[in-house]
Enzyme design. Structure first.
Site, PDB file in Angstrom:
ATOM      1  N   LYS A 125      50.619  46.131  51.922  1.00 41.20           N
ATOM      2  CA  LYS A 125      49.825  44.921  51.617  1.00 41.20           C
ATOM      3  C   LYS A 125      50.384  43.778  52.455  1.00 41.20           C
ATOM      4  O   LYS A 125      51.555  43.817  52.845  1.00 41.20           O
ATOM      5  CB  LYS A 125      49.958  44.577  50.131  1.00 41.20           C
ATOM      6  CG  LYS A 125      48.885  43.651  49.614  1.00 41.20           C
ATOM      7  CD  LYS A 125      47.617  44.388  49.230  1.00 41.20           C
ATOM      8  CE  LYS A 125      46.488  43.424  48.894  1.00 41.20           C
ATOM      9  NZ  LYS A 125      45.313  44.121  48.365  1.00 41.20           N
ATOM     10  N   ASP A 165      41.098  41.211  51.471  1.00 38.07           N
ATOM     11  CA  ASP A 165      41.429  41.002  50.053  1.00 38.07           C
ATOM     12  C   ASP A 165      40.994  39.564  49.772  1.00 38.07           C
ATOM     13  O   ASP A 165      40.145  39.027  50.513  1.00 38.07           O
ATOM     14  CB  ASP A 165      42.939  41.217  49.810  1.00 38.07           C
ATOM     15  CG  ASP A 165      43.309  41.257  48.332  1.00 38.07           C
ATOM     16  OD1 ASP A 165      42.971  42.243  47.657  1.00 38.07           O
ATOM     17  OD2 ASP A 165      43.916  40.288  47.825  1.00 38.07           O
ATOM     18  N   ASN A 240      33.833  39.091  46.570  1.00 39.21           N
ATOM     19  CA  ASN A 240      33.321  40.387  47.027  1.00 39.21           C
ATOM     20  C   ASN A 240      33.241  41.413  45.896  1.00 39.21           C
ATOM     21  O   ASN A 240      32.207  42.072  45.715  1.00 39.21           O
ATOM     22  CB  ASN A 240      34.229  40.891  48.169  1.00 39.21           C
ATOM     23  CG  ASN A 240      33.869  42.290  48.599  1.00 39.21           C
ATOM     24  OD1 ASN A 240      34.487  43.251  48.170  1.00 39.21           O
ATOM     25  ND2 ASN A 240      32.843  42.418  49.412  1.00 39.21           N
TER      26      ASN A 240
HETATM   27  P1  NDP Z   1      37.314  37.100  47.056  1.00 40.54           P
HETATM   28  O1  NDP Z   1      38.172  36.129  47.793  1.00 40.54           O
HETATM   29  O2  NDP Z   1      36.061  37.586  47.681  1.00 40.54           O
HETATM   30  O3  NDP Z   1      36.942  36.512  45.611  1.00 40.54           O
HETATM   31  C1  NDP Z   1      37.910  36.143  44.694  1.00 40.54           C
HETATM   32  C2  NDP Z   1      37.190  35.547  43.499  1.00 40.54           C
HETATM   33  O4  NDP Z   1      38.136  35.274  42.468  1.00 40.54           O
HETATM   34  C3  NDP Z   1      36.536  34.214  43.808  1.00 40.54           C
HETATM   35  O5  NDP Z   1      35.406  34.073  42.991  1.00 40.54           O
HETATM   36  C4  NDP Z   1      37.625  33.212  43.452  1.00 40.54           C
HETATM   37  O6  NDP Z   1      37.120  31.938  43.160  1.00 40.54           O
HETATM   38  C5  NDP Z   1      38.204  33.871  42.223  1.00 40.54           C
HETATM   39  N1  NDP Z   1      39.605  33.479  42.058  1.00 40.54           N
HETATM   40  C6  NDP Z   1      40.605  33.534  42.976  1.00 40.54           C
HETATM   41  N2  NDP Z   1      41.740  33.065  42.475  1.00 40.54           N
HETATM   42  C7  NDP Z   1      41.464  32.706  41.215  1.00 40.54           C
HETATM   43  C8  NDP Z   1      42.218  32.140  40.173  1.00 40.54           C
HETATM   44  N3  NDP Z   1      43.505  31.824  40.330  1.00 40.54           N
HETATM   45  N4  NDP Z   1      41.586  31.942  39.004  1.00 40.54           N
HETATM   46  C9  NDP Z   1      40.284  32.258  38.825  1.00 40.54           C
HETATM   47  N5  NDP Z   1      39.521  32.777  39.784  1.00 40.54           N
HETATM   48  C10 NDP Z   1      40.094  32.998  40.955  1.00 40.54           C
HETATM   49  O7  NDP Z   1      38.279  38.322  46.686  1.00 40.54           O
HETATM   50  P2  NDP Z   1      37.897  39.810  46.274  1.00 40.54           P
HETATM   51  O8  NDP Z   1      36.655  39.814  45.472  1.00 40.54           O
HETATM   52  O9  NDP Z   1      37.985  40.640  47.491  1.00 40.54           O
HETATM   53  O10 NDP Z   1      39.148  40.200  45.367  1.00 40.54           O
HETATM   54  C11 NDP Z   1      39.180  39.958  43.953  1.00 40.54           C
HETATM   55  C12 NDP Z   1      40.257  40.827  43.333  1.00 40.54           C
HETATM   56  O11 NDP Z   1      39.961  42.206  43.601  1.00 40.54           O
HETATM   57  C13 NDP Z   1      41.671  40.612  43.845  1.00 40.54           C
HETATM   58  O12 NDP Z   1      42.583  40.845  42.795  1.00 40.54           O
HETATM   59  C14 NDP Z   1      41.824  41.705  44.888  1.00 40.54           C
HETATM   60  O13 NDP Z   1      43.169  42.051  45.101  1.00 40.54           O
HETATM   61  C15 NDP Z   1      41.074  42.834  44.204  1.00 40.54           C
HETATM   62  N6  NDP Z   1      40.623  43.904  45.078  1.00 40.54           N
HETATM   63  C16 NDP Z   1      39.787  43.642  46.131  1.00 40.54           C
HETATM   64  C17 NDP Z   1      39.347  44.679  46.926  1.00 40.54           C
HETATM   65  C18 NDP Z   1      38.353  44.482  48.009  1.00 40.54           C
HETATM   66  O14 NDP Z   1      37.889  45.481  48.583  1.00 40.54           O
HETATM   67  N7  NDP Z   1      37.946  43.260  48.326  1.00 40.54           N
HETATM   68  C19 NDP Z   1      39.827  46.056  46.728  1.00 40.54           C
HETATM   69  C20 NDP Z   1      40.633  46.228  45.542  1.00 40.54           C
HETATM   70  C21 NDP Z   1      41.030  45.170  44.783  1.00 40.54           C
HETATM   71  P3  NDP Z   1      36.983  30.816  44.303  1.00 40.54           P
HETATM   72  O15 NDP Z   1      35.684  31.076  44.976  1.00 40.54           O
HETATM   73  O16 NDP Z   1      37.034  29.547  43.541  1.00 40.54           O
HETATM   74  O17 NDP Z   1      38.162  30.979  45.225  1.00 40.54           O
END
Ligand code: NDP
Length: 445
Positions: A125, A165, A240
């Protein structure tokens, strides 16, 4: 003191100030006790001491210049945790909260998640404390180029293959790949999540969210003879993972009533209109509260944690770590939740996880539930090296098979070791055994 507790104690002493890494290691190792105690050869081979120490961790300076000519310096990280079963694989996170502890917790979890996919990928990571919010495209590009100017020397399609991520989506992967290709003079599958025009795979964008729903559907079907049809679903996040979990849940007939971002959450009792969320978050990268301007019957509340007070059958935390605590778990259970699946990594605190397990809620931990993203990345690697690209239907059907198989494996591991229905233990054991076999076979390295 037993072997697991000794290793955990040493880990905390040797790695002070890394609470997220301690939390992840504690959760995994404690659940492996039955397997470890049944195999004294592991202790003789120092297996756990080696497993909790990354094979390599690089930290580097990322200097870049903003649009006004000001110089900024961020921290860059790549933790190459374990390559016993394949090249290091795991995403890059750009978020101000990123530090070594968070990258190590994510890299450690990634080892077992990747093993669970049954594909040949090790765990790693990386990321940076860079905050992409409010930056121009050119600033993002210059940052990505500077980040890759150091990172490229540690990567390779058979060595280490990062992906996206939090904060790293298609745009960032494109800039990172462009700089890698320029420095190395080679067009190889060194990053996944690439655009379709330059070696990406269909379904990669949707894969993590779809996978969360596929594995949940399999669990509902096999344990409760149920499905998503007619269920009320709450999804945290609107990135995402959240967006495509929402899309698939809706396609399967569920009503998704709430989503959030880091500022607050929206509640739409008639069902979220996903196209509006996508336009706000994917196209304009704006705040989710704008949803209520388009849908006046929906409501918005500041603060993201209260989202779990909304009554639902299925809860999918898809935002970030430790976003669902014990109070939230109690409210969800009191409101009749039947299944919780972690789209995000470690969104549920240890206490909340225990509460779900002791209340017999179907709880699917992230390393199983969100493995669809990395699994599809591994399918992208296979397509890149063969230079033949598959149809949407083929990748989607491979993804469905992988998620169904993950559920069957964690279910049978939980039964075999006397923890029936505890998929935290099931996932840790099933993921661990393959890595442990490979490490034992490869000697003390
Ligand atoms: P994105 O950056 O696309 O989205 C993250 C989302 O979570 C946004 O809506 C963001 O809000 C919100 N967010 C981020 N930080 C916080 C916080 N502290 N409190 C509340 N909401 C928060 O990321 P992903 O969707 O790619 O990833 C989301 C999770 O999934 C992570 O834990 C990641 O590690 C995990 N993951 C992702 C994978 C992937 O393929 N993308 C694969 C496996 C796991 P805002 O728009 O305000 O920033």
């Amino acid at each position: 003191m037993d072997y697991v507790n000794r290793v955990l104690q040493e880990l905390k002493e040797k790695n002070p100030g890394q609470p997220e890494f301690h939390q992840a290691a504690t959760e995994v190792l404690e659940s492996l006790k039955a397997v470890i105690e049944a195999n004294p050869a592991y202790e003789k081979a120092g297996l756990l001491e080696r497993l909790v120490e990354p094979e390599r961790a690089v930290m580097f300076r990322v200097p870049w210049v903003d649009d006004n000519g000001n110089v900024h310096v961020n921290k860059g990280y790549r933790v190459q945790f374990n390559s016993a079963i394949g090249p290091y694989k795991g995403g890059l996170r750009f978020h101000p909260s990123v530090n070594l502890s968070i990258i190590k917790f994510l890299g450690f979890e990634q080892i077992f998640k990747n093993s669970l996919t049954s594909l040949p990928i090790g765990g790693g990571k990386g990321g940076s404390d860079f905050n992409p919010k409010g930056k121009s495209d050119r600033e993002i590009m210059r940052f990505c180029q500077s980040f890759m100017t150091e990172l490229y020397r540690h990567l390779g399609s058979d060595t280490d293959v990062p992906a996206g991520d939090i904060g790293v989506g298609g745009r960032e992967v494109g800039y990172l790949f462009g700089q890698y290709k320029r420095i190395r003079n080679e067009h190889t599958g060194v990053l996944t999540g690439r655009g379709l025009a330059y070696g990406g795979s269909l379904v990669r964008t949707e894969a993590t969210g779809y996978g969360v729903v596929y594995i949940s559907q399999e669990a509902l079907n096999s344990k409760l003879q149920g499905s998503f049809l007619g269920k009320r679903v709450v999804i945290s996040g609107s990135g995402n993972v959240a967006i495509y979990a929402c899309q698939k849940a809706q396609q399967l007939g569920a009503k998704v009533v709430a989503m959030s971002d880091s500022n607050g959450y929206i509640y739409d009792p008639d069902g979220i209109k996903l196209e509006i969320v996508k336009e706000i978050k994917e196209v304009r990268r704006a705040r989710i509260k704008e949803y209520i301007e388009k849908v006046p019957t929906a409501t918005y509340k500041e603060g993201h944690k209260d989202i779990w007070s909304i009554k639902c059958d299925i809860a999918l935390p898809c935002a970030t770590q430790n976003e669902l605590d014990l109070d939230a778990a109690k409210t969800l259970v009191a409101n009749g939740v039947i299944l919780v699946a972690e789209g995000a990594n470690m969104p549920t605190t240890l206490e909340a996880t225990q509460y779900f397990l002791s209340n017999k809620i179907i709880f699917l931990p992230g390393k199983a539930a969100n493995a669809g993203g990395v699994a599809t990345s591994a399918l992208e690697m296979a397509q890149s090296s063969s230079r033949i690209f598959w149809s949407f239907e083929r990748v989607d059907s491979e993804l469905q098979n992988i998620m169904v198989n993950i559920f069957r494996n964690i279910d049978s591991a939980s039964q075999k070791y006397g923890y029936e229905g505890n998929y935290v233990v099931g996932a840790n054991i099933a993921g661990f055994l393959k890595v442990a076999d490979a490490m034992m076979a490869q000697g003390i390295v």
